[in-house]
Design an enzyme around this catalytic site. Structure first.
Site, PDB file in Angstrom:
ATOM      1  N   GLY A  77       0.731  -1.206  -0.054  1.00 20.72           N
ATOM      2  CA  GLY A  77       0.146  -0.217  -0.138  1.00 20.72           C
ATOM      3  C   GLY A  77       0.922   1.277  -0.113  1.00 20.72           C
ATOM      4  N   GLY A  80       3.729   1.121   2.384  1.00 19.87           N
ATOM      5  CA  GLY A  80       4.696   0.064   2.193  1.00 19.87           C
ATOM      6  C   GLY A  80       4.015  -1.319   2.234  1.00 19.87           C
ATOM      7  N   ASP A 189      -8.688   6.658   5.381  1.00 23.72           N
ATOM      8  CA  ASP A 189      -8.312   5.820   3.957  1.00 23.72           C
ATOM      9  C   ASP A 189      -9.483   4.840   3.558  1.00 23.72           C
ATOM     10  OD1 ASP A 189      -6.959   5.269   1.818  1.00 23.72           O
ATOM     11  OD2 ASP A 189      -5.530   3.781   2.946  1.00 23.72           O
TER      12      ASP A 189
END
Length: 371
Positions: A77, A80, A189
Site C-alpha cells: 500500500g 509499504g 483511508d
C-alpha cells in the site's frame, strides 16, 4: 531477524501499480518490451523507490503481547508492504501493517496515543488491533500494527456490483466508522480495498492511516480517488466530512467501473451515461451530496449518510448474496451483509465479470457500457 535477504521473495508489484511515494509519479515501468526495475530513482522528483518487500519470510518479531513469525508479503500500500504472520503463542494467523510511510515516522506515523486507543477498541465490524511490533526494515527501523486476519473478499475484487450489494456494503461500514469518530479518531483511508465482505458481514480493514480528529500536522496517507478536495497542503485536512466523501466515492466506485483515479478523481461520471445512475435520481442525489466539493454541503456525519442510503436501499430487492440486517447493538444505524443464508457459507463474488465488451471497457453494475 532471520538472515534471509528481504526483497527476494513475495508477489511482484504490477508495473501499473508502481508509483513514487513522494510525488505519486509512475515509476518502475518497462520500455521496449523490457520489464521495469523494482528499485531505482523516480524520474519525476529524484526520490529513491523500492517496491520489493522489506521484511524477510521467517523473520521473528517481538511485541508486547506475543512473538510473531513473518510468513509472506500480503499486499503493498501507500506506506509499504503488509505481511501475514503467525503468533508464537497459539499459531493464530495475523496481519502486520506498516505504520510509518517510506520516509520514516514523520510521514503519517500513527502516534503512540492513537495506537493505545486502537489497541483498546473492540468494535464489531472493525478489524481488531492486538499489538505493535518493531522491525529492522531495509531502510531502517519500522513499526507495524498487528491485526487480526479476517477471512473474506475485499470489495475492490467484485466491482461493479448491483445497487443492493453496494448499498449494503457501505451501510455495513457505517457503525465501525461512527465508533471511531466517537473515540475521536478518523479512519482516513476508506475505499473498496479496505472493506472486506466475509461470513460475519462487512469489516473495515487497514488501521494504519487512523488519526486524531482535528490533527492538522501529520502527513495524510490515503488512496487516490477517495481523497476529499479539501485535503491538500494548507487545507483543513481530514475530518468527518472527508469520511463522508470517501463513503460516497466508495459507493460510486462499487456501482460503476469508471476512471475514478484520473479523469474522475474528484467528480462523478455523468449519470446520463451510467444506466444504474440514470434510472435512480435518488441514488444520484445521495452520491452528489456525499461527494459535494464543499464539505459544509455534505451529510453532517456518516450516520446521516446512512439514513439517506437506507431510504434509497428500500427500492431494491434483498441481495441474493446476503441478508439485509442490522448488527446487534447498532441502534438501527447501518446494516451488515451476511454472505449466504447459512453462516458456514463462504464469500461470494458478485457482479465482477466483464464478459461483454473489450477487456477494460468501463461498465456499470448492469454490464452496460459507460461512454
Amino acid at each position: 531477524m532471520n538472515s534471509t535477504d528481504p526483497g527476494t521473495s513475495g508477489p511482484p508489484v504490477p508495473e501499473q501499480a508502481r508509483f513514487c511515494a513522494r510525488c505519486d509519479g509512475p515509476v518502475g515501468r518497462g520500455r521496449s518490451g523490457r520489464p521495469g526495475p523494482e528499485r531505482g530513482t523516480c524520474p519525476w522528483c529524484g526520490a529513491a523507490y523500492d517496491v520489493r518487500p522489506d521484511l524477510a519470510a521467517g523473520a521473528e518479531l517481538v511485541g508486547r503481547a506475543d512473538r510473531y513469525r513473518v510468513e509472506a508479503p500480503l499486499v503493498r500500500g501507500a506506506r509499504g508492504w503488509s505481511y501475514t504472520a503467525r503468533c508464537g503463542s497459539d499459531g493464530a494467523l495475523v496481519v502486520l501493517g506498516r505504520l510509518e510511510g517510506p520516509d520514516g515516522p514523520a510521514a503519517g506515523a500513527l502516534a503512540v496515543e492513537e495506537t493505545e486507543v486502537l489497541l483498546a477498541l473492540d468494535v464489531p465490524g472493525l478489524v481488531h488491533a492486538r499489538d505493535v511490533v518493531h522491525a529492522d526494515g531495509r531502510d531502517g527501523a519500522v513499526r507495524l500494527l498487528v491485526l487480526d486476519h479476517v477471512p473474506g473478499e475485499v470489495l475492490s475484487a467484485s466491482r461493479p456490483c448491483p445497487p443492493a450489494e453496494a448499498l449494503d456494503a457501505v451501510l455495513g461500514a457505517v457503525p465501525p466508522l461512527a465508533a471511531l469518530h466517537r473515540h475521536g479518531l478518523l479512519h482516513a483511508d476508506l475505499n473498496p480495498s479496505n472493506l472486506l465482505r466475509g461470513p460475519g458481514g462487512i469489516t473495515v480493514l487497514d488501521l494504519g492511516s487512523v488519526r486524531r480528529l482535528g490533527d492538522r500536522e501529520s502527513d495524510v496517507w490515503a488512496t487516490t480517488g477517495f481523497v476529499a478536495p479539501e485535503i491538500h497542503p494548507g487545507g483543513p485536512g481530514p475530518s468527518v466530512a472527508s469520511e463522508v466523501f470517501a463513503l460516497g466515492r466508495t459507493l460510486a466506485v462499487l456501482l460503476a467501473d469508471f476512471d475514478h483515479v484520473r479523469n474522475h478523481a474528484l467528480r462523478l461520471p455523468d449519470p446520463a451515461g451510467v444506466p444504474v445512475l440514470r434510472d435512480d435520481p435518488d441514488l444520484v442525489a445521495l452520491l452528489a451530496r456525499a461527494t459535494d466539493p464543499d464539505p459544509a454541503r455534505r451529510h453532517p456525519g456518516v450516520e446521516a449518510f446512512a439514513g439517506e442510503a437506507r431510504r434509497v436501499r428500500t427500492r431494491y430487492p434483498a441481495s441474493d448474496t446476503g441478508i439485509y440486517t442490522a448488527r446487534p447493538g447498532d441502534s438501527g444505524v447501518g446494516v451488515g451483509v451476511l454472505v449466504g443464508a447459512h453462516p458456514d457459507n463462504g464469500p461470494t463474488r458478485r457482479g465482477g465479470g466483464r464478459s461483454a465488451g473489450a477487456a477494460g471497457d468501463p461498465r456499470d453494475a448492469r454490464g452496460a457500457p459507460i461512454p
